[in-house]
Design a protein around this motif. Structure first.
Motif, PDB file in Angstrom:
ATOM      1  N   LYS A  73       0.833  -1.207   0.000  1.00 27.11           N
ATOM      2  CA  LYS A  73       0.000   0.000   0.000  1.00 27.11           C
ATOM      3  C   LYS A  73       0.865   1.253   0.000  1.00 27.11           C
ATOM      4  CE  LYS A  73      -3.772  -2.175  -0.123  1.00 27.11           C
ATOM      5  NZ  LYS A  73      -4.377  -2.297  -1.428  1.00 27.11           N
ATOM      6  N   SER A  74       1.948   1.239   0.767  1.00 25.16           N
ATOM      7  CA  SER A  74       2.854   2.385   0.793  1.00 25.16           C
ATOM      8  C   SER A  74       3.401   2.656  -0.603  1.00 25.16           C
ATOM      9  CB  SER A  74       4.012   2.145   1.760  1.00 25.16           C
ATOM     10  OG  SER A  74       3.549   2.014   3.067  1.00 25.16           O
ATOM     11  N   LEU A  75       3.807   1.600  -1.280  1.00 26.52           N
ATOM     12  CA  LEU A  75       4.332   1.739  -2.631  1.00 26.52           C
ATOM     13  C   LEU A  75       3.264   2.289  -3.575  1.00 26.52           C
ATOM     14  CD1 LEU A  75       6.627   1.308  -4.649  1.00 26.52           C
ATOM     15  CD2 LEU A  75       5.804  -1.032  -4.959  1.00 26.52           C
ATOM     16  N   GLU A  76       2.046   1.794  -3.465  1.00 27.86           N
ATOM     17  CA  GLU A  76       0.958   2.287  -4.316  1.00 27.86           C
ATOM     18  C   GLU A  76       0.698   3.771  -4.077  1.00 27.86           C
ATOM     19  OE1 GLU A  76      -2.633  -0.057  -4.229  1.00 27.86           O
ATOM     20  OE2 GLU A  76      -1.459  -1.899  -4.140  1.00 27.86           O
ATOM     21  N   TYR A  77       0.727   4.189  -2.808  1.00 26.74           N
ATOM     22  CA  TYR A  77       0.475   5.599  -2.510  1.00 26.74           C
ATOM     23  C   TYR A  77       1.589   6.483  -3.061  1.00 26.74           C
ATOM     24  CZ  TYR A  77      -3.092   3.779   0.638  1.00 26.74           C
ATOM     25  OH  TYR A  77      -4.181   3.133   1.163  1.00 26.74           O
ATOM     26  N   VAL A  78       2.826   6.032  -2.953  1.00 24.97           N
ATOM     27  CA  VAL A  78       3.938   6.811  -3.499  1.00 24.97           C
ATOM     28  C   VAL A  78       3.828   6.873  -5.022  1.00 24.97           C
ATOM     29  CG1 VAL A  78       6.445   6.831  -3.802  1.00 24.97           C
ATOM     30  CG2 VAL A  78       5.477   6.370  -1.553  1.00 24.97           C
ATOM     31  N   GLN A  79       3.476   5.761  -5.652  1.00 28.05           N
ATOM     32  CA  GLN A  79       3.323   5.750  -7.111  1.00 28.05           C
ATOM     33  C   GLN A  79       2.199   6.679  -7.553  1.00 28.05           C
ATOM     34  OE1 GLN A  79       2.870   1.530  -7.803  1.00 28.05           O
ATOM     35  NE2 GLN A  79       5.056   1.258  -8.201  1.00 28.05           N
ATOM     36  N   ARG A  80       1.111   6.699  -6.813  1.00 30.03           N
ATOM     37  CA  ARG A  80       0.000   7.597  -7.167  1.00 30.03           C
ATOM     38  C   ARG A  80       0.428   9.051  -7.007  1.00 30.03           C
ATOM     39  NH1 ARG A  80      -3.771   8.791 -10.607  1.00 30.03           N
ATOM     40  NH2 ARG A  80      -5.378  10.095  -9.694  1.00 30.03           N
ATOM     41  N   ALA A  81       1.171   9.346  -5.949  1.00 31.90           N
ATOM     42  CA  ALA A  81       1.670  10.710  -5.753  1.00 31.90           C
ATOM     43  C   ALA A  81       2.572  11.115  -6.917  1.00 31.90           C
ATOM     44  CB  ALA A  81       2.419  10.817  -4.423  1.00 31.90           C
ATOM     45  N   GLU A  82       3.433  10.208  -7.363  1.00 28.26           N
ATOM     46  CA  GLU A  82       4.310  10.496  -8.496  1.00 28.26           C
ATOM     47  C   GLU A  82       3.508  10.715  -9.774  1.00 28.26           C
ATOM     48  OE1 GLU A  82       7.592  11.123  -8.671  1.00 28.26           O
ATOM     49  OE2 GLU A  82       7.529  11.059  -6.490  1.00 28.26           O
ATOM     50  N   ALA A  83       2.480   9.897  -9.984  1.00 26.42           N
ATOM     51  CA  ALA A  83       1.633  10.061 -11.174  1.00 26.42           C
ATOM     52  C   ALA A  83       0.931  11.419 -11.147  1.00 26.42           C
ATOM     53  CB  ALA A  83       0.606   8.928 -11.252  1.00 26.42           C
ATOM     54  N   LEU A  84       0.458  11.826  -9.978  1.00 30.43           N
ATOM     55  CA  LEU A  84      -0.190  13.129  -9.868  1.00 30.43           C
ATOM     56  C   LEU A  84       0.800  14.259 -10.099  1.00 30.43           C
ATOM     57  CD1 LEU A  84      -2.582  12.583  -6.819  1.00 30.43           C
ATOM     58  CD2 LEU A  84      -3.214  12.843  -9.214  1.00 30.43           C
ATOM     59  N   LYS A  85       2.024  14.106  -9.579  1.00 28.64           N
ATOM     60  CA  LYS A  85       3.055  15.125  -9.815  1.00 28.64           C
ATOM     61  C   LYS A  85       3.333  15.268 -11.311  1.00 28.64           C
ATOM     62  CE  LYS A  85       5.619  14.667  -5.489  1.00 28.64           C
ATOM     63  NZ  LYS A  85       6.891  14.226  -4.885  1.00 28.64           N
ATOM     64  N   GLN A  86       3.465  14.146 -11.985  1.00 31.81           N
ATOM     65  CA  GLN A  86       3.713  14.167 -13.428  1.00 31.81           C
ATOM     66  C   GLN A  86       2.526  14.782 -14.158  1.00 31.81           C
ATOM     67  OE1 GLN A  86       4.652  10.165 -14.603  1.00 31.81           O
ATOM     68  NE2 GLN A  86       6.689  10.236 -13.682  1.00 31.81           N
ATOM     69  N   GLY A  87       1.326  14.470 -13.722  1.00 30.36           N
ATOM     70  CA  GLY A  87       0.134  15.039 -14.341  1.00 30.36           C
ATOM     71  C   GLY A  87       0.060  16.540 -14.152  1.00 30.36           C
ATOM     72  N   LEU A  88       0.402  17.019 -12.962  1.00 27.73           N
ATOM     73  CA  LEU A  88       0.401  18.463 -12.717  1.00 27.73           C
ATOM     74  C   LEU A  88       1.473  19.156 -13.534  1.00 27.73           C
ATOM     75  CD1 LEU A  88      -0.229  18.699  -8.866  1.00 27.73           C
ATOM     76  CD2 LEU A  88      -1.782  19.324 -10.705  1.00 27.73           C
ATOM     77  N   ALA A  89       2.638  18.514 -13.664  1.00 30.76           N
ATOM     78  CA  ALA A  89       3.708  19.094 -14.475  1.00 30.76           C
ATOM     79  C   ALA A  89       3.276  19.148 -15.940  1.00 30.76           C
ATOM     80  CB  ALA A  89       4.989  18.282 -14.322  1.00 30.76           C
ATOM     81  N   GLY A  90       2.610  18.094 -16.414  1.00 35.65           N
ATOM     82  CA  GLY A  90       2.132  18.055 -17.791  1.00 35.65           C
ATOM     83  C   GLY A  90       0.993  19.025 -18.032  1.00 35.65           C
TER      84      GLY A  90
END
Length: 189
Positions: A73-90
């Motif tokens: 779950k920790s890994l999934e939450y970090v991955q989701r945070a990274e995906a959101l960061k990339q989405g905001l940057a895009g």
């Protein structure tokens, strides 16, 4: 004597692990709510904080199954945070949606089966599914908080299906639940 103090210490560590895990889950639920509401920056911070709490809980957790689940779950939450960061940057550069996956080519190949969306449910099918769920939950004794969460989840899914049918965008929420407790308390019910 020694046995009592060691037992107390063990119970204290177990309580600490449970408190950290519960706090991490609470923050993760807040992150999912922010994620669904489009508050991506808040969601990113909360996903990261939830992962921190959960990873700290792993230091004190003794159950290997729970330990594995917490790490996943920790890994999934970090991955989701990274995906959101990339989405905001895009979003700033090219107008991409913040909820974008941002996955690698390997992940895209693995999820080819996920590309085909099933036909949306009709209003009658949704109503029938909700009624069946309520009937099943009414058979269970106690667990009021679980029943309430399941009803909220069903309503959210129903709303998402209606929004998709009307052509509106929806984010695929991370809907995870972790049932913990002693044997016989109804985790698999």
């Amino acid at each position: 004597p020694k046995y009592i103090s060691a037992r107390r210490r063990g119970l204290a560590l177990l309580a600490m692990a449970n408190d950290l895990r519960d706090k991490g889950i609470e923050i993760a639920n807040d992150a999912v709510r922010d994620d669904n509401a489009g508050n991506y920056e808040d969601a990113i911070n909360k996903y990261c904080k939830a992962a921190e709490y959960l990873m700290t809980a792993t230091k004190y957790e003794k159950n290997p199954v729970t330990l594995k689940t917490i790490r996943e779950k920790s890994l999934e939450y970090v991955q989701r945070a990274e995906a959101l960061k990339q989405g905001l940057a895009g979003k700033g550069a090219g107008g991409k949606k913040a909820g974008g996956g941002g996955g690698s080519k390997e992940e895209e190949e693995e999820s080819e089966d996920d590309d085909v969306e099933p036909e949306p449910l009709t209003e009658e099918q949704l109503a029938k599914a909700e009624a069946e769920m309520k009937e099943e939950l009414s058979k269970l004794i106690g667990m009021e908080s679980v029943k309430k969460q399941m009803e909220q989840l069903c309503k959210q899914l129903s709303l998402d299906i209606r929004r998709r049918a009307e052509g509106h965008n929806t984010l695929d929420a991370i809907r995870h639940m972790m049932f913990t407790g002693n044997p016989g308390v109804g985790k698999t019910t």
